[in-house]
Design a protein around this motif. Structure first.
Motif: not given
Length: 264
Positions: A60-66, A225-232
């Motif tokens: 299972k993939v769980q992601a935090t996008i925006k 991470k790209q600057g203040a933007v991140g995706t986990k």
């Protein structure tokens, strides 16, 4: 069904965090104990790779996008150096299926009734980094990725006591931490020089797999991470097998699906 998380699931399985073209520019960050050697001395690296010629896995993939939490199920089948098959979906319904071979990429997206058949330029544009079959396979298996010819290799001691291996690659510092006991890669970090972009992949929950001599990481955590933007995003396997009996890689293109180009 969420399109972005299914494409992220495809990216996790297909090597969403590697650059391809080698360069000698850049220097690796310092290590607690370091010795700089040439790639011809890769034998000093005590990495141990997953040794099974086959792999089947479900997770299972769980992601935090925006700031939004998303999830998807993923199924993977692999024949080493030959084929990687990935299926991602939700609630029992498949959204994306992909079949990767050393020289081709085929993807069916049932979410928008499209398909792609071509080379790795598709994944390069989809994931915004150059991707090859070998890199996708290494990321999937959690295997060590050797420095290319001409790149300076730095050996040091990892915080956990194992080896730390770093080298510059196409304007990126590639760092891999190896477990002291098993020699398995436990962390891969990519840091772009001269920018604030980075990506870290952590491998954990190493377990024995029937048919394989080397433990397999049942958990993969990716932090981009790209600057203040991140995706986990995390990929947790619930079932892993190294058996190859009866393993197939079914792939067909439904009638009426529209073909897309790599520059879409």
């Amino acid at each position: 069904m969420n399109k972005s998380v299914l494409l992220l699931a495809l990216g996790l399985g297909a090597g969403a965090c590697h650059r391809a073209v080698p360069t000698t520019k850049g220097t690796a960050p310092g290590a607690s104990t370091s010795t700089t050697v040439r790639p011809s001395k890769e034998a000093a690296v005590k990495a141990v790779d997953f040794d099974s010629p086959y792999l089947t896995a479900k997770g299972k993939v769980q992601a935090t996008i925006k700031g939004d939490e998303k999830s998807a199920t993923i199924n993977i089948r692999m024949r080493r150096d030959s084929a990687i098959w990935i299926s991602a979906g939700l609630l029992g319904f498949e959204g994306v299926r992909a079949l990767l071979t050393p020289d081709s990429v085929r993807v069916v997206n049932r979410l928008d009734k499209t398909y792609f058949a071509g080379g790795y330029d598709y994944l390069t544009k989809l994931l915004n980094v150059p991707v090859s079959f070998a890199q996708a396979q290494a990321l999937l298996l959690g295997n060590y990725q050797a420095a290319p010819a001409g790149a300076a290799l730095t050996l040091g001691t990892a915080p956990t006591g194992g080896q730390r291996v770093a080298y510059p690659l196409n304007g990126v510092i590639v760092e891999q931490l190896l477990q002291a006991a098993s020699g398995r890669v436990e962390k891969l970090t990519l840091t772009e020089t001269g920018s604030n972009r980075s990506l870290a992949a952590d491998y954990a929950d190493f377990q024995a797999v029937d048919g394989a001599k080397v433990p397999f990481a049942h958990s993969l955590l990716v932090d981009a991470k790209q600057g203040a933007v991140g995706t986990k995003a995390s990929l947790k396997y619930s079932k892993v097998s190294a058996g190859g009996a009866g393993l197939s890689f079914p792939f067909d293109i439904p009638k009426g699906f529209q073909r897309v180009k790599a520059n879409r």
